[in-house]
Structure formats: structure tokens, C-alpha cells
Design a protein around this motif. Sequence first.
Motif, PDB file in Angstrom:
ATOM      1  N   UNK A  66      15.738  -1.560   6.630  1.00  0.00           N
ATOM      2  CA  UNK A  66      14.906  -2.735   6.375  1.00  0.00           C
ATOM      3  C   UNK A  66      13.579  -2.634   7.125  1.00  0.00           C
ATOM      4  N   UNK A  67      13.637  -2.177   8.387  1.00  0.00           N
ATOM      5  CA  UNK A  67      12.404  -2.027   9.166  1.00  0.00           C
ATOM      6  C   UNK A  67      11.505  -0.946   8.552  1.00  0.00           C
ATOM      7  N   UNK A  68      12.111   0.160   8.103  1.00  0.00           N
ATOM      8  CA  UNK A  68      11.321   1.226   7.484  1.00  0.00           C
ATOM      9  C   UNK A  68      10.697   0.758   6.170  1.00  0.00           C
ATOM     10  N   UNK A  69      11.436  -0.022   5.384  1.00  0.00           N
ATOM     11  CA  UNK A  69      10.883  -0.525   4.122  1.00  0.00           C
ATOM     12  C   UNK A  69       9.732  -1.485   4.381  1.00  0.00           C
ATOM     13  N   UNK A  70       9.872  -2.321   5.411  1.00  0.00           N
ATOM     14  CA  UNK A  70       8.795  -3.242   5.756  1.00  0.00           C
ATOM     15  C   UNK A  70       7.552  -2.477   6.205  1.00  0.00           C
ATOM     16  N   UNK A  71       7.752  -1.443   7.019  1.00  0.00           N
ATOM     17  CA  UNK A  71       6.622  -0.642   7.483  1.00  0.00           C
ATOM     18  C   UNK A  71       5.959   0.093   6.320  1.00  0.00           C
ATOM     19  N   UNK A  72       6.777   0.596   5.370  1.00  0.00           N
ATOM     20  CA  UNK A  72       6.220   1.288   4.205  1.00  0.00           C
ATOM     21  C   UNK A  72       5.401   0.337   3.335  1.00  0.00           C
ATOM     22  N   UNK A  73       5.882  -0.909   3.189  1.00  0.00           N
ATOM     23  CA  UNK A  73       5.128  -1.880   2.393  1.00  0.00           C
ATOM     24  C   UNK A  73       3.796  -2.211   3.045  1.00  0.00           C
ATOM     25  N   UNK A  74       3.802  -2.341   4.367  1.00  0.00           N
ATOM     26  CA  UNK A  74       2.547  -2.611   5.073  1.00  0.00           C
ATOM     27  C   UNK A  74       1.567  -1.441   4.911  1.00  0.00           C
ATOM     28  N   UNK A  75       2.096  -0.215   5.046  1.00  0.00           N
ATOM     29  CA  UNK A  75       1.245   0.964   4.922  1.00  0.00           C
ATOM     30  C   UNK A  75       0.686   1.083   3.510  1.00  0.00           C
ATOM     31  N   UNK A  76       1.525   0.808   2.493  1.00  0.00           N
ATOM     32  CA  UNK A  76       1.066   0.901   1.113  1.00  0.00           C
ATOM     33  C   UNK A  76       0.000  -0.148   0.819  1.00  0.00           C
ATOM     34  N   UNK A  77       0.157  -1.343   1.369  1.00  0.00           N
ATOM     35  CA  UNK A  77      -0.833  -2.399   1.162  1.00  0.00           C
ATOM     36  C   UNK A  77      -2.178  -2.005   1.769  1.00  0.00           C
ATOM     37  N   UNK A  78      -2.120  -1.473   3.007  1.00  0.00           N
ATOM     38  CA  UNK A  78      -3.362  -1.041   3.655  1.00  0.00           C
ATOM     39  C   UNK A  78      -4.001   0.132   2.914  1.00  0.00           C
ATOM     40  N   UNK A  79      -3.164   1.036   2.386  1.00  0.00           N
ATOM     41  CA  UNK A  79      -3.695   2.192   1.672  1.00  0.00           C
ATOM     42  C   UNK A  79      -4.333   1.769   0.344  1.00  0.00           C
ATOM     43  N   UNK A  80      -3.740   0.790  -0.337  1.00  0.00           N
ATOM     44  CA  UNK A  80      -4.342   0.296  -1.575  1.00  0.00           C
ATOM     45  C   UNK A  80      -5.720  -0.298  -1.316  1.00  0.00           C
ATOM     46  N   UNK A  81      -5.838  -1.047  -0.242  1.00  0.00           N
ATOM     47  CA  UNK A  81      -7.137  -1.605   0.102  1.00  0.00           C
ATOM     48  C   UNK A  81      -8.159  -0.501   0.382  1.00  0.00           C
TER      49      UNK A  81
END
Length: 269
Positions: free
Chosen positions: A54-69
Motif C-alpha cells: 500500500x505504501x509503495x502504491x501510494x508513493x508510485x501514484x505520487x511519483x506518477x502525478x509529479x511526472x505527468x505535471x
Amino acid sequence: VALAKPLFCCILETLWPTPCHGSFSFQLDKMSSPVPELLVKKRKRDDAWAAKREAAALEARKKARAQRQEIFKRAEQYVKEYRQQEKDTIRLRREAKVKGGFYVEPETKLAFVVRIRGLNKIHPKTKKILQLLRLRQINNGVFVRINKATLGLLKRVEPYIAWGYPNLKTVRELIYKRGFGKVNGNRIPLTDNKIVEEALGSKNILCVEDLIHEIYSVGPAFREASNFLWPFKLNSARGGIDKKRLHYVEGGQAGNREEKINALIRRMN
């Protein structure tokens, strides 16, 4: 006549005031059957793994959001850069026209090469150059950086190729429609930016737009970007290609056709 309660029942009612003796038996069974130690460890281990996932998925979502921006910012920057280049070209042409001269555009650094002939009666050196250019089949195409060395190679194999200077629209259409990447020797379609990032992330190329910009501008990582792209497999040109043995300036198809290559690519794409 009311009978006296047994002493055992009085003690039970004092300890467990519930009138139901079935619950008492259930509690006794529960107390008498402890959970195995291996099962307890397994539950703890599963809970720890679930928390990590769950922590890894949350971190991946944050990273993907920042990368999209970041990708959107880069795309906007590239659009501004291309528009500014067009405006500068138009301005310089107008200034030259006012002064009675003409504007000479800088030499193009990018070429697109398409193979139009087969292997019949081909010289071994010519065949080797076509292999170096990764043009092993008819209608294969590649991007090439223009310099003294590549111009010499293109001149040697000119009867077997058609080449010219692609514009931004042609580069973008080729990569988006027929772009395949080379990943561990395999031909992988560019359906996700993650494929580009894993292969060229060390060169600061994170998405397809970065790849297009690197190819079109012939940036410092052009060699890696061009080698990552699998040679384009184009269709036969709509309407056919005649007079392949003649040079383009003689009414044929072979050789350098400069900006006219864009029309040929659109017929083959």
C-alpha cells in the motif's frame, strides 16, 4: 418442592452470570484451542506485506502525478520553442526582403532515409553501408544526423535510397504512428511513456514528446534516441514509385529530394 441448587451451579452463576450454558461451553472451547504459532506469524507477515504494498502504491501514484505535471510542462515548452522558431524565420525573411536581399536558412541537421531498391547486382560495400544504416529491407526508414561522414555514406548508396529533410509534423507522425523501441533486442510498440523512460531516462528523455524533440532538434542524445527507435517499416507508396533507377533531379526517385521527402513519407505512412 424447590430443590436446592448444586454448589457447582452457584459458583458458575457467580463467575458467569449468563443463564445460557451453551455460551459457557463455547468459551471453554475457545480457551482450550489456542491459535498455532505459524498461523500467527503468517498473519503478521501478510499484514506487513500488505502495508508495504500500500505504501509503495501510494508513493508510485505520487511519483506518477509529479511526472505527468513535468511532462505537460515540457510539452508546453517545446510548443513555445517551435512557434518561436517559426516566428524568427518569418521575421528574418521579411527583414531580408525589405533590404532587397534574401534570407538563407541554416543548414538542416536531420535527414530521413528510405530504402527503395533491393539487392540485385549490389556491390558488397554498398550492401555493408545499407546494413550500417539499418536499411535491410525495402521501405525501411531511419533518422540520420547530417555530417561529413554520413553524407559520404549516403552518396555511396544514393541509387538505392530516397532521402531528404523531414519537418516537425513528419517526425511526430512517424514516431506516434509507426514508432517501435528496441528493448532487450525486442521490437516493442511505444504505447507508454514508461518504455521510453526505462530506456532513455539516463539521458533525461522521459516521454515520447522528449524523444520527438531530441530527434527533431538533433540534441546531444540523438545517437541513443535514434538507436532506441527500431527502423520504421513503411508501406509501399500510394500510387506507386516509378523510375527508381534515375535520380530525383532526372525525374526519378533516388537521391536527395530535400523538403519533398515529406510528401513521399505521407504516401508511405
